[in-house]
Design an enzyme around this catalytic site. Structure first.
Site, short mmCIF file in Angstrom:
data_model
loop_
_atom_site.label_atom_id
_atom_site.label_comp_id
_atom_site.label_asym_id
_atom_site.label_seq_id
_atom_site.Cartn_x
_atom_site.Cartn_y
_atom_site.Cartn_z
N CYS A 2 45.07 -26.69 -12.30
CA CYS A 2 45.14 -28.53 -11.92
C CYS A 2 43.72 -28.86 -10.74
CB CYS A 2 46.04 -29.23 -12.56
SG CYS A 2 46.65 -28.83 -14.03
N ARG A 27 39.39 -25.16 -11.51
CA ARG A 27 40.48 -25.76 -11.58
C ARG A 27 40.99 -25.61 -12.84
NH1 ARG A 27 41.53 -26.54 -6.46
NH2 ARG A 27 43.96 -26.19 -6.23
N TRP A 76 44.60 -27.16 -16.72
CA TRP A 76 44.91 -25.71 -17.26
C TRP A 76 46.10 -26.01 -16.96
CZ3 TRP A 76 47.68 -21.86 -16.12
CH2 TRP A 76 47.71 -20.60 -16.51
N ASN A 100 49.46 -31.54 -9.89
CA ASN A 100 49.29 -30.12 -10.02
C ASN A 100 50.02 -29.26 -9.64
OD1 ASN A 100 47.89 -27.87 -9.43
ND2 ASN A 100 47.37 -27.99 -7.68
N GLY A 101 50.85 -28.00 -10.62
CA GLY A 101 51.92 -27.08 -10.23
C GLY A 101 53.07 -27.11 -11.58
N GLU A 480 37.19 -3.57 -10.71
CA GLU A 480 36.89 -3.88 -10.61
C GLU A 480 35.34 -4.75 -11.57
OE1 GLU A 480 37.29 -6.88 -9.39
OE2 GLU A 480 35.45 -8.26 -8.90
N LYS A 484 35.39 -7.67 -14.77
CA LYS A 484 34.88 -8.95 -14.55
C LYS A 484 33.98 -9.05 -15.93
CE LYS A 484 35.22 -10.31 -11.43
NZ LYS A 484 35.11 -10.67 -10.23
N GLU A 487 37.17 -10.10 -17.95
CA GLU A 487 37.16 -11.58 -18.20
C GLU A 487 36.63 -13.14 -18.30
OE1 GLU A 487 36.50 -12.07 -13.59
OE2 GLU A 487 37.78 -14.19 -13.96
N HIS A 503 43.54 12.68 -20.25
CA HIS A 503 45.32 13.04 -20.33
C HIS A 503 45.96 11.50 -21.75
CE1 HIS A 503 45.75 16.12 -17.24
NE2 HIS A 503 44.75 15.35 -16.80
N LYS A 602 40.01 -21.25 -12.07
CA LYS A 602 40.17 -20.75 -10.80
C LYS A 602 40.61 -20.21 -9.48
CE LYS A 602 36.46 -19.41 -7.48
NZ LYS A 602 36.03 -17.86 -7.57
C1 F6R Z 1 38.96 -13.19 -11.32
C2 F6R Z 1 39.38 -13.45 -10.05
C3 F6R Z 1 40.87 -12.99 -10.04
C4 F6R Z 1 41.06 -13.37 -8.48
C5 F6R Z 1 42.72 -13.87 -8.84
C6 F6R Z 1 43.37 -14.01 -6.85
O1 F6R Z 1 37.20 -12.66 -11.43
O2 F6R Z 1 38.73 -14.58 -9.05
O3 F6R Z 1 41.21 -11.95 -10.91
O4 F6R Z 1 40.39 -12.40 -7.48
O5 F6R Z 1 43.39 -14.75 -9.64
O6 F6R Z 1 42.47 -15.44 -6.64
P1 F6R Z 1 42.50 -15.74 -5.26
O7 F6R Z 1 41.18 -14.23 -4.37
O8 F6R Z 1 41.90 -17.31 -5.25
O9 F6R Z 1 43.56 -15.09 -3.70
#
Ligand code: F6R
Length: 607
Positions: A2, A27, A76, A100-101, A480, A484, A487, A503, A602
């Protein structure tokens, strides 16, 4: 997770809070709310939806209310569904707080309070924390906060106001980040520097267990013993414009375009006479001597950067490397000791599982090195050594530029380790680094593939499933690309090692299923092409990404993207731009909010 902010000063607090929440919205964006002192009373406005919705509500119902002190939250959801009632701030008696937490023992505390006849109105763990502090409050706020937080198990960053102490905010944290600043316009506290940067570039990090009393004129911090503590002031090195969209429709596109600059900032200062050098980072070569294995641990995109790091370190330095998902590593009873180097990778530096992995590594006597973007973040502070990536603030939830710079640091580490182990000659390393020093320009060149990518993406947008395949570095990059895409576009996608398809997964390949195949590695090129033929003969629509040397029979694929010329070991820096573009344009084509995909946030500060 959050976003939280507190403001007390000379300005309109409501505006300061809502503007601050707008910068913190990445966030969490399930709901948003503010509480502020007006006429010596606390008024709360909280609503499901985005901060823009809150802004409208504040305008409609409180524009004539004067206020110079308040707290704000963008949520969040963890405990309790998405509703106005479960939104923050939460009030219990004289106490109003934002959190937050996660409070893990909230149920037990709730039962204790129920015995006293006190019941919550929401389903949140945060309201229980407000109730606990209120229950202990008899006019001494610091004592109530100290005694109250001592009863809590879990992670928290709190900003707290007491109804009978106007224009004052108290803040305390355990696990969740809080940064603060005192400026001419007043005092601020927030979960992230982005909320402070339009006021000041000087800030401090509130330490674990420290308690801050925030008023217009000062911020007084006391340590766990109640002694006044003078926090260290840090300087934000990026500009306020870095946290704005700057003419792009979405932060993600802006951040894709910032990759060349982020790479230059991260790589250039670490070359001395053509060789990698971490002296300015305070990372001595001795850190790498005597280690017999490396464990890279991280989450999501950062973990994918680790996969490529493993490939490069093993290839060049011949040191065994494993890559572990941080949330799994912690519970695996890993075989690690003082000869193991643990490398954690994180953009935010606050990811709870990655942080916990460092604690575990330390318990086993391992050396810890982190690759982190956010300065002074928890992961940076907890690690023995840090190599910062210099991407500036990354606001879009989907990570782009942070991934590229994480990769670049992994390459620098691989070069350094190869020199230390003597596995690759200095001359050969110089050859690599000479080309690597130019990688930002190649990435810049790849940015011009946007129209081509957009045209392909338009055709992908209706797909229900999309597969990514590749071998070696290309497989790691596929992971990756797939993350991307799913998500932000919500299209189901999987990444497969191309040779593994038959397989099991190949049964999912039917007419018109898109397969994005990466074939940039000459040693396995022919093998990937065979795998492409296998999916084509089952009806797949193939988008083939190759290096500039590959000669492809046009009938082999539906679209081919040929990368700018570079050595095969550096193609991930270029391929990833294409994969980011494809994900972006598919999401735009579907009319989705690229920067704020559903259910995500994020910074993942809960486990
Ligand atoms: C995907 C993404 C997440 C972060 C993951 C780790 O696009 O951004 O998968 O990579 O949550 O976050 P950090 O790098 O902040 O530890």
């Amino acid at each position: 997770m959050c976003g939280i902010i507190g403001y007390v000063g000379t300005q309109d607090a409501k505006k300061a809070l809502v503007d601050g929440l707008q910068t913190l919205e990445y966030r969490g964006y399930d709901s948003a709310g503010i509480s502020f002192f007006t006429d010596n009373k606390i008024k709360t406005i909280k609503k499901v939806g985005k901060v823009s919705n809150l802004r409208e509500n504040v305008k409609a119902s409180a524009s004539d209310m004067e206020s110079h002190c308040g707290i704000g939250h963008t949520r969040w959801a963890t405990h309790g569904g998405v509703s106005d009632t479960n939104s923050h701030p939460h009030t219990a008696g004289k106490v109003t707080l934002i959190h937050n937490g996660i409070i893990e023992n909230y149920k037990e505390l709730q039962d204790e309070l129920a015995e006293k006849g006190v019941f919550p109105v929401s389903q949140t763990d945060s309201e229980i924390a407000a109730m606990v502090i209120n229950d202990l409050y008899d006019g001494n706020p610091e004592e109530a906060i100290r005694l109250g937080t001592a009863k809590l198990k879990g992670a928290y960053g709190f900003c707290i106001m007491f109804e009978d102490i106007p224009d004052t905010i108290y803040a305390i944290r355990s696990g969740s980040p809080l940064v603060a600043a005192h400026t001419e316009k007043g005092s601020l506290i927030a979960s992230d520097m982005v909320a402070l940067v339009s006021y000041t570039k000087q800030y401090f990090v509130l330490k674990e267990g420290h308690l801050a009393k925030i008023t217009k004129d000062e911020i007084i911090v006391k340590d766990e013993f109640g002694d006044i503590y003078g926090p260290t002031i840090h300087h934000i090195s990026w500009d306020v414009g870095a946290a704005k969209k700057g003419g792009y429709d979405y932060f993600m596109m802006k951040e894709i375009h910032e990759q060349p600059e982020s790479l230059r900032n991260t790589i250039k200062p670490r070359f001395i006479n053509g060789l990698p050098d971490f002296t300015d980072d305070g990372v001595p070569d001795s850190l790498f001597e005597g280690i017999d294995k490396i464990v890279i641990t991280a989450c999501g995109t950062a973990m994918h950067a680790g996969l490529i790091g493993k490939n490069m370190i093993e290839r060049l330095a011949r040191i065994p490397v494993t890559v572990e998902i941080a949330s799994e590593f912690r519970y695996q009873n890993p075989i690690i000791n003082e000869k193991t180097l643990i490398i954690t990778i994180s953009q935010s530096g606050e990811t709870a599982d990655t942080l916990a992995a460092i604690a575990l590594a330390k318990e086993h006597g391992c050396k810890t090195l982190s690759v982190v973007n956010v300065k002074q973040s928890s992961i940076a502070r907890e690690s023995d050594y840090v190599l910062y990536t210099h991407a500036g603030p990354e606001v879009a939830v989907a990570s782009t530029k942070a991934y590229s710079v994480q990769l670049s640091v992994m390459y620098l580490l691989a070069f350094k380790l190869a020199l230390i182990t003597g596995n690759v000659s200095e001359n050969k390393i110089r050859e690599y680094t000479a080309e690597f020093a130019d990688i930002a320009n190649k990435v810049e060149e790849t940015l011009s593939y946007d129209n081509q990518s957009e045209n392909i993406a338009k055709r992908l947008a209706k797909a229900e499933d999309i597969f990514f395949i590749g071998r070696g570095l290309d497989y790691m990059l596929s992971c990756e690309g797939s993350l991307k895409l799913k998500e932000i576009s919500y299209i189901h996608s999987e990444a497969y090692a191309a040779g593994e398809l038959k397989h099991g997964t190949i049964s999912l390949i039917t007419d018109n299923v898109p397969v994005i195949a990466l074939a940039t590695q000459p040693d396995v090129y022919a093998k990937v092409i065979s795998n492409v033929q296998e999916v084509r003969s089952r009806g797949a629509k193939v988008i083939l990404i190759t290096d500039s040397d590959a000669s492809v029979d046009a009938s082999l694929c539906d679209h081919q993207i040929v990368l700018p010329e570079t050595s095969p070991i550096f193609t991930p820096f270029l391929s990833v731009v294409i994969l980011q573009y494809l994900a972006y344009y598919v999401a735009v084509e579907k009319g989705l909010n690229v920067d704020q995909p559903r259910n995500l946030a994020k910074s993942v500060t809960v486990e």
